[in-house]
Design a protein around this motif. Sequence first.
Motif, PDB file in Angstrom:
ATOM      1  N   ILE A   1      39.793  35.664  34.404  1.00 57.57           N
ATOM      2  CA  ILE A   1      39.905  36.805  35.315  1.00 57.57           C
ATOM      3  C   ILE A   1      38.698  36.888  36.241  1.00 57.57           C
ATOM      4  CG2 ILE A   1      40.055  39.321  35.447  1.00 57.57           C
ATOM      5  CD1 ILE A   1      42.592  38.004  34.515  1.00 57.57           C
ATOM      6  N   LEU A   2      37.499  36.604  35.709  1.00 57.83           N
ATOM      7  CA  LEU A   2      36.277  36.791  36.490  1.00 57.83           C
ATOM      8  C   LEU A   2      36.128  35.760  37.601  1.00 57.83           C
ATOM      9  CD1 LEU A   2      33.775  37.681  33.615  1.00 57.83           C
ATOM     10  CD2 LEU A   2      34.901  39.218  35.215  1.00 57.83           C
TER      11      LEU A   2
ATOM     12  N   ILE B   1      38.089  36.905  40.581  1.00 54.29           N
ATOM     13  CA  ILE B   1      37.431  38.062  41.182  1.00 54.29           C
ATOM     14  C   ILE B   1      36.220  37.618  41.997  1.00 54.29           C
ATOM     15  CG2 ILE B   1      36.145  40.178  40.687  1.00 54.29           C
ATOM     16  CD1 ILE B   1      37.967  40.622  38.309  1.00 54.29           C
TER      17      ILE B   1
ATOM     18  N   ALA C   1      37.356  36.057  45.130  1.00 50.71           N
ATOM     19  CA  ALA C   1      37.865  37.082  46.039  1.00 50.71           C
ATOM     20  C   ALA C   1      36.733  37.821  46.734  1.00 50.71           C
ATOM     21  CB  ALA C   1      38.754  38.066  45.274  1.00 50.71           C
ATOM     22  N   ILE C   2      35.659  38.123  46.006  1.00 48.02           N
ATOM     23  CA  ILE C   2      34.526  38.828  46.609  1.00 48.02           C
ATOM     24  C   ILE C   2      33.878  37.976  47.696  1.00 48.02           C
ATOM     25  CG2 ILE C   2      32.215  39.732  46.143  1.00 48.02           C
ATOM     26  CD1 ILE C   2      33.220  40.587  43.394  1.00 48.02           C
TER      27      ILE C   2
ATOM     28  N   ILE D   1      43.720  36.142  43.316  1.00 45.23           N
ATOM     29  CA  ILE D   1      42.706  36.107  44.380  1.00 45.23           C
ATOM     30  C   ILE D   1      43.216  36.822  45.622  1.00 45.23           C
ATOM     31  CG2 ILE D   1      41.414  34.578  45.914  1.00 45.23           C
ATOM     32  CD1 ILE D   1      41.382  32.520  43.675  1.00 45.23           C
TER      33      ILE D   1
ATOM     34  N   PHE E   1      43.171  40.627  45.098  1.00 53.07           N
ATOM     35  CA  PHE E   1      41.824  41.195  45.107  1.00 53.07           C
ATOM     36  C   PHE E   1      41.206  41.153  46.501  1.00 53.07           C
ATOM     37  CE2 PHE E   1      41.694  40.847  40.425  1.00 53.07           C
ATOM     38  CZ  PHE E   1      41.086  42.058  40.136  1.00 53.07           C
TER      39      PHE E   1
END
Length: 624
Positions: free
Chosen positions: A12-13, A16, A19-20, A163, A166
């Motif tokens: 999951i991380l 994320i 995506a950031i 992705i 997010f």
Amino acid sequence: MIIATLYFGREILVPIALAILLSFVLAPLVGVLQRIRVPRGLAVVSVVVTAFALIFAIGSLLATQLTQLAGDLPRYQSTLSDKIQSFRETTAGRGTLERASGMLKDLSKELDKPKDAPSALSPKTPTLTPVPVEVRQPEPGALESLQSLISPLLHPLATTGIIVIFVIFILVQREDLRNRLIRLAGSHDLQRTTAALDDAARRLSRLFLIQLLLNGTFGLVIGIGLWLIGIPSAILWGILAGVLRFVPYIGAVIAAAFPLVLSVAVDPSWTMLFWTLALFLVVEPIVGHVIEPMVYGHSTGLSPVAVVVSATFWTALWGPIGLVLATPLTVCLVVLGRHVERLEFLDVMFGDRPALSPPEIFYQRMLAGDPTEAAEKAEEFLKERSLSSYYDEVALKGLQLAQVDADRGVLDSERAGKIKDAVSEFAINLSEQDDRAPRKIRLTTDAEASSAVESVTDEPPYDNLPVLDKDALPPEWLGEHPVLCVAGRSSLDEGAAIMLGQLTTAHGLTARVEGAEALSVANVFRLETDGVAIACLIYLDANGPAHMRYSVQRLRRKLPKEAKIILCCLMMDMEFSRLEELRLAAKADLAAASLGESVQLCIAATGIEIPANTPSAEIPAMTA
């Protein structure tokens, strides 16, 4: 717990984090569409769809290139075998190495035999011929064929979907996420925190976007160059070079390894290998050392140790994707540390700025007895500023920190004496430097020197003091040492006196330095004052007004009648009212709160008329 969460939650991380980073890259494009009156939702969706369409196109191109390369590899096997054989034939001592290798193989076979296996010397026994058995699977049905086709694609598609979701969410809810981060960081100073986070977001977006463009251009140039050289699948290696270049220091090396190996397998000669190596050796330094500094500075703001540690850490947690994400993630942490007070430790740990302030670094090196390294850093500083600026803004403040420790009782007189000796050697190392602002500023590349330059005000008030000609001085200033610098009460005061003496000498007024013991009752009568026109009494400690008064009295008895006394109160945050109060109490003629001001008073005391704003270069310098 944090490391375990990062490791076990990587499914999951990782999406994320991707995506950031993508949101930082795409945010400027969304802003451009919004400025032309496109609604935010439509702008976000348009930019995200376009970006992922481009990513999928690149991915399909990579898959095609990989398939083609895999099909062509058997053709290169014979060329590679011929080169290996040629290399073995040209290697000295090949017969011995081959015999040793054969012996080791025979021994390995003997060791691997089962315990009850017959040896070569045992009588032969009849062996049974095994009966071949063939196991056949039933033909898969339509559902099984569909499942085998879709199952390898489920995980990448799910990750891509996460992705995309997010990225859209972050771009749409950007202000809300910023407000929540402000609340977490502390909302007691909304204006400062908001401005800091907005500035950090703009800087990160610009950094990542420019880095993406530069690395993409690097990959394009490498791909075209490899195609011209004749390396198969040049598009694949160009894309790989652009991606791996996000990994500093070693990314380009890893990217070059694959084409170099392939060039050996493709070309019967060694020409293609040398051309490929030359391509990387030319393009990477040009991009890394010429284009990058021109576009966004000398570095990413990370220390080299932080880059290596972060690359190792994130690769161990998240694999190859962690290697690519290591630098961008660490840059995000450093920027947050610089703007959020509670996260300042991140900047200290990973940033490229010195962990100590310039005065603290100077004090530490004097404590360690390392004036040579301090002089090297000072010379870097002097590429952009004058010697008096360095002494006032760095060295003097370092001695003030030492005085604070002495007042607290943690710095004894023995160590203070060692600091004075180190300052003396430091001043000798800089004795060839004049006190003029450099006519042509050469920007320093040293991080500590750059930090010291940034700590100086834009226009130091004493950068352009004139250098006096000895022939123009009044008669009373023609002595061997017209300036006498006397330490007030400690070895630290004597260190400041040494620096002041060097500055006045650099401006044509030769100085002599005396320690604090020179004004004691037992020694004051032996103090040599012939030819002295002005005396500077230096104090780093303002806790003894009575001591200042008695020192001035003793000094005045020994000085010539026309000589003046400057009370140099070089304490932290000395206000003018307090300085004037100390001067009147000590009955000194003049008072100064810095080394530069003391030099200015000495020059003014000569009575030489100097036109205002006259550059120091126009005043004749005193010859040796």
